[in-house]
Write an enzyme that holds these catalytic residues in place. Structure first.
Site, PDB file in Angstrom:
ATOM      1  N   TYR A 144     -33.898  40.363  -0.817  1.00  0.00           N
ATOM      2  CA  TYR A 144     -34.647  39.673  -1.583  1.00  0.00           C
ATOM      3  C   TYR A 144     -34.330  40.012  -3.348  1.00  0.00           C
ATOM      4  O   TYR A 144     -35.312  39.496  -4.298  1.00  0.00           O
ATOM      5  CB  TYR A 144     -35.788  40.146  -1.218  1.00  0.00           C
ATOM      6  CG  TYR A 144     -36.380  39.607   0.213  1.00  0.00           C
ATOM      7  CD1 TYR A 144     -36.572  38.438   0.157  1.00  0.00           C
ATOM      8  CD2 TYR A 144     -36.821  40.523   1.149  1.00  0.00           C
ATOM      9  CE1 TYR A 144     -37.261  37.985   1.463  1.00  0.00           C
ATOM     10  CE2 TYR A 144     -37.307  40.692   2.130  1.00  0.00           C
ATOM     11  CZ  TYR A 144     -36.757  39.356   2.328  1.00  0.00           C
ATOM     12  OH  TYR A 144     -36.980  38.833   3.232  1.00  0.00           O
ATOM     13  N   GLU A 148     -27.218  36.245   2.625  1.00  0.00           N
ATOM     14  CA  GLU A 148     -27.344  36.645   3.765  1.00  0.00           C
ATOM     15  C   GLU A 148     -26.684  37.321   4.674  1.00  0.00           C
ATOM     16  O   GLU A 148     -27.336  38.602   5.079  1.00  0.00           O
ATOM     17  CB  GLU A 148     -29.023  35.925   3.716  1.00  0.00           C
ATOM     18  CG  GLU A 148     -29.563  35.555   2.663  1.00  0.00           C
ATOM     19  CD  GLU A 148     -30.736  34.397   2.888  1.00  0.00           C
ATOM     20  OE1 GLU A 148     -30.426  34.158   3.849  1.00  0.00           O
ATOM     21  OE2 GLU A 148     -31.342  33.514   2.466  1.00  0.00           O
ATOM     22  N   ASN A 160     -45.018  36.860   6.863  1.00  0.00           N
ATOM     23  CA  ASN A 160     -44.849  35.218   7.857  1.00  0.00           C
ATOM     24  C   ASN A 160     -44.023  35.119   8.841  1.00  0.00           C
ATOM     25  O   ASN A 160     -43.560  34.494   9.515  1.00  0.00           O
ATOM     26  CB  ASN A 160     -44.755  33.899   6.870  1.00  0.00           C
ATOM     27  CG  ASN A 160     -43.287  34.615   5.972  1.00  0.00           C
ATOM     28  OD1 ASN A 160     -43.125  35.767   6.220  1.00  0.00           O
ATOM     29  ND2 ASN A 160     -42.829  34.011   5.255  1.00  0.00           N
ATOM     30  N   PHE A 164     -44.930  39.265  -6.051  1.00  0.00           N
ATOM     31  CA  PHE A 164     -45.053  40.434  -4.518  1.00  0.00           C
ATOM     32  C   PHE A 164     -43.817  40.781  -4.162  1.00  0.00           C
ATOM     33  O   PHE A 164     -43.372  41.203  -2.682  1.00  0.00           O
ATOM     34  CB  PHE A 164     -45.389  39.040  -4.080  1.00  0.00           C
ATOM     35  CG  PHE A 164     -44.083  37.898  -3.463  1.00  0.00           C
ATOM     36  CD1 PHE A 164     -42.186  38.197  -2.771  1.00  0.00           C
ATOM     37  CD2 PHE A 164     -43.844  36.562  -4.625  1.00  0.00           C
ATOM     38  CE1 PHE A 164     -41.720  36.997  -2.817  1.00  0.00           C
ATOM     39  CE2 PHE A 164     -43.414  36.145  -4.711  1.00  0.00           C
ATOM     40  CZ  PHE A 164     -41.667  36.151  -3.625  1.00  0.00           C
ATOM     41  N   HIS A 198     -37.784  35.160   8.661  1.00  0.00           N
ATOM     42  CA  HIS A 198     -37.223  34.348   7.195  1.00  0.00           C
ATOM     43  C   HIS A 198     -36.057  34.209   8.135  1.00  0.00           C
ATOM     44  O   HIS A 198     -35.577  33.792   8.819  1.00  0.00           O
ATOM     45  CB  HIS A 198     -36.742  35.754   6.935  1.00  0.00           C
ATOM     46  CG  HIS A 198     -35.646  35.222   5.643  1.00  0.00           C
ATOM     47  ND1 HIS A 198     -36.190  34.774   4.413  1.00  0.00           N
ATOM     48  CD2 HIS A 198     -35.158  34.672   5.749  1.00  0.00           C
ATOM     49  CE1 HIS A 198     -34.995  33.935   3.516  1.00  0.00           C
ATOM     50  NE2 HIS A 198     -33.686  34.243   4.177  1.00  0.00           N
ATOM     51  N   LYS A 219     -39.750  39.894  10.891  1.00  0.00           N
ATOM     52  CA  LYS A 219     -39.884  41.115  10.310  1.00  0.00           C
ATOM     53  C   LYS A 219     -40.362  41.856  10.984  1.00  0.00           C
ATOM     54  O   LYS A 219     -41.424  41.787  12.227  1.00  0.00           O
ATOM     55  CB  LYS A 219     -40.714  40.373   9.022  1.00  0.00           C
ATOM     56  CG  LYS A 219     -40.062  39.131   8.337  1.00  0.00           C
ATOM     57  CD  LYS A 219     -40.542  38.138   7.531  1.00  0.00           C
ATOM     58  CE  LYS A 219     -39.855  37.605   6.389  1.00  0.00           C
ATOM     59  NZ  LYS A 219     -40.807  37.175   5.590  1.00  0.00           N
ATOM     60  N   ARG A 256     -44.660  29.894  12.116  1.00  0.00           N
ATOM     61  CA  ARG A 256     -45.392  30.184  11.539  1.00  0.00           C
ATOM     62  C   ARG A 256     -47.287  29.473  11.881  1.00  0.00           C
ATOM     63  O   ARG A 256     -48.088  30.630  11.009  1.00  0.00           O
ATOM     64  CB  ARG A 256     -45.178  30.273   9.930  1.00  0.00           C
ATOM     65  CG  ARG A 256     -43.753  30.709   9.938  1.00  0.00           C
ATOM     66  CD  ARG A 256     -43.431  30.761   8.533  1.00  0.00           C
ATOM     67  NE  ARG A 256     -42.657  31.387   7.545  1.00  0.00           N
ATOM     68  CZ  ARG A 256     -41.455  30.739   7.217  1.00  0.00           C
ATOM     69  NH1 ARG A 256     -41.271  30.329   6.455  1.00  0.00           N
ATOM     70  NH2 ARG A 256     -41.236  32.521   6.951  1.00  0.00           N
ATOM     71  N   ARG A 287     -36.162  25.765   9.806  1.00  0.00           N
ATOM     72  CA  ARG A 287     -36.259  25.940   9.386  1.00  0.00           C
ATOM     73  C   ARG A 287     -38.014  25.220   9.164  1.00  0.00           C
ATOM     74  O   ARG A 287     -39.378  25.259   9.152  1.00  0.00           O
ATOM     75  CB  ARG A 287     -36.148  25.640   7.741  1.00  0.00           C
ATOM     76  CG  ARG A 287     -35.642  26.720   7.192  1.00  0.00           C
ATOM     77  CD  ARG A 287     -35.164  26.520   5.433  1.00  0.00           C
ATOM     78  NE  ARG A 287     -35.804  25.902   4.939  1.00  0.00           N
ATOM     79  CZ  ARG A 287     -36.413  27.240   4.296  1.00  0.00           C
ATOM     80  NH1 ARG A 287     -36.167  28.863   4.514  1.00  0.00           N
ATOM     81  NH2 ARG A 287     -37.666  27.044   3.343  1.00  0.00           N
ATOM     82  N   THR A 304     -43.226  28.065   4.049  1.00  0.00           N
ATOM     83  CA  THR A 304     -42.708  30.082   3.811  1.00  0.00           C
ATOM     84  C   THR A 304     -44.871  29.998   3.792  1.00  0.00           C
ATOM     85  O   THR A 304     -44.834  31.709   4.276  1.00  0.00           O
ATOM     86  CB  THR A 304     -42.539  29.589   2.373  1.00  0.00           C
ATOM     87  OG1 THR A 304     -41.916  29.538   2.268  1.00  0.00           O
ATOM     88  CG2 THR A 304     -43.185  31.598   2.441  1.00  0.00           C
TER      89      THR A 304
HETATM   90  P1  CMP Z   1     -39.252  34.756   3.070  1.00  0.00           P
HETATM   91  O1  CMP Z   1     -38.485  33.411   3.847  1.00  0.00           O
HETATM   92  O2  CMP Z   1     -38.489  36.366   3.757  1.00  0.00           O
HETATM   93  O3  CMP Z   1     -38.673  34.482   1.924  1.00  0.00           O
HETATM   94  C1  CMP Z   1     -39.081  35.290   0.455  1.00  0.00           C
HETATM   95  C2  CMP Z   1     -40.669  36.017   1.080  1.00  0.00           C
HETATM   96  O4  CMP Z   1     -41.745  36.460   0.001  1.00  0.00           O
HETATM   97  C3  CMP Z   1     -41.474  35.004   1.889  1.00  0.00           C
HETATM   98  O5  CMP Z   1     -40.775  34.709   3.116  1.00  0.00           O
HETATM   99  C4  CMP Z   1     -42.552  35.754   2.306  1.00  0.00           C
HETATM  100  O6  CMP Z   1     -42.540  36.596   3.175  1.00  0.00           O
HETATM  101  C5  CMP Z   1     -42.811  36.794   0.836  1.00  0.00           C
HETATM  102  N1  CMP Z   1     -43.785  36.318  -0.414  1.00  0.00           N
HETATM  103  C6  CMP Z   1     -44.082  36.820  -0.375  1.00  0.00           C
HETATM  104  N2  CMP Z   1     -45.639  36.124  -1.281  1.00  0.00           N
HETATM  105  C7  CMP Z   1     -44.886  35.007  -1.449  1.00  0.00           C
HETATM  106  C8  CMP Z   1     -44.952  33.926  -2.515  1.00  0.00           C
HETATM  107  N3  CMP Z   1     -46.386  33.453  -3.296  1.00  0.00           N
HETATM  108  N4  CMP Z   1     -44.182  33.193  -2.115  1.00  0.00           N
HETATM  109  C9  CMP Z   1     -43.280  32.714  -2.019  1.00  0.00           C
HETATM  110  N5  CMP Z   1     -42.886  33.769  -0.896  1.00  0.00           N
HETATM  111  C10 CMP Z   1     -43.631  34.836  -0.713  1.00  0.00           C
END
Ligand code: CMP
Length: 147
Positions: free
Chosen positions: A49, A126, A112, A57, A115, A9, A102, A85, A91
Site C-alpha cells: 500500500y 504487488e 471491500n 485511510f 484487492h 482480505k 463486492r 476487476r 472499489t
Molecule cells: P484495494 O483494492 O485493496 O486498494 C486500496 C484500498 O484502500 C482499497 O481497496 C480499500 O480497501 C482501501 N480504502 C479505504 N478507503 C478508501 C478510499 N476512500 N478510497 C479508496 N480506497 C480506500
C-alpha cells in the site's frame, strides 16, 4: 495471455468466503497459477500500500490487512486485468455492480473483501511482494481450449 494478482482480505477468510470467491474465477475459466494462505507482515503491507501512504485511510487499511490471514493469488486469462476487476467490482461497494464480488458481499470501502491489481506494472510490483518466480506454476488447464 495476461496475469493479475488478487488478495482475499482477512474479512473474506473470516467470513468463510474463500471458496465462493475463488469459484467465481475458476468457473469463468480463469487459471490459478499461484496460491498462498498467509499472514501478511507489516513490511509486506507497507510495500503493497506504498502508493496510498499519507492518505487518510492508510493507517486503518494497514491495521485491517494485518488483522488475520489472507489468500494471495495469481490468475491468468486473456485480458485478465480488466476481466478480474470486472468480476471484483468497483472499489466502493456502493458503486460495485450487482453480481460482482463486492456488489454481492461487501458493504464498506476498507473492508471491500478483495484487492485486484489495476495495471501490469502494479501486478508485477504487488505479486513480487508475495511470490518468487518459481512459485508461479504454468500448467495445462483442462477447459482452456473450450473457453
Ligand atoms: P484495494 O483494492 O485493496 O486498494 C486500496 C484500498 O484502500 C482499497 O481497496 C480499500 O480497501 C482501501 N480504502 C479505504 N478507503 C478508501 C478510499 N476512500 N478510497 C479508496 N480506497 C480506500
Amino acid at each position: 495471455m495476461e496475469r493479475t494478482f488478487i488478495i482475499l482480505k482477512p474479512n473474506a477468510v473470516r467470513r468463510g468466503l474463500v471458496g465462493e470467491i475463488l469459484k467465481r474465477f475458476e468457473q469463468r475459466g480463469i487459471k490459478i497459477v499461484g496460491l498462498k494462505f498467509l499472514k501478511m507482515t507489516r513490511e509486506q503491507a507497507e510495500k503493497l500500500y506504498e502508493p496510498h501512504k499519507g492518505k487518510q485511510f492508510y493507517d486503518e487499511l494497514l491495521e485491517f490487512m494485518l488483522n488475520g490471514p489472507i489468500v494471495a493469488v495469481i490468475l491468468e486469462a486473456p485480458r485478465c486485468l480488466e476481466l478480474v476487476r470486472h468480476i471484483v467490482g468497483a472499489t466502493d461497494p456502493l458503486k460495485a455492480e450487482a453480481g460482482s464480488i463486492r456488489g454481492e458481499f461487501a458493504l464498506t470501502i476498507t473492508k471491500n473483501l478483495i484487492h485486484a491489481s489495476d495495471s501490469t506494472d502494479n501486478f508485477i510490483r504487488e505479486s513480487s511482494i508475495f511470490f518468487s518466480p518459481d512459485e508461479i506454476i504454468d500448467y495445462y488447464l483442462d477447459v482452456q481450449d473450450d473457453i
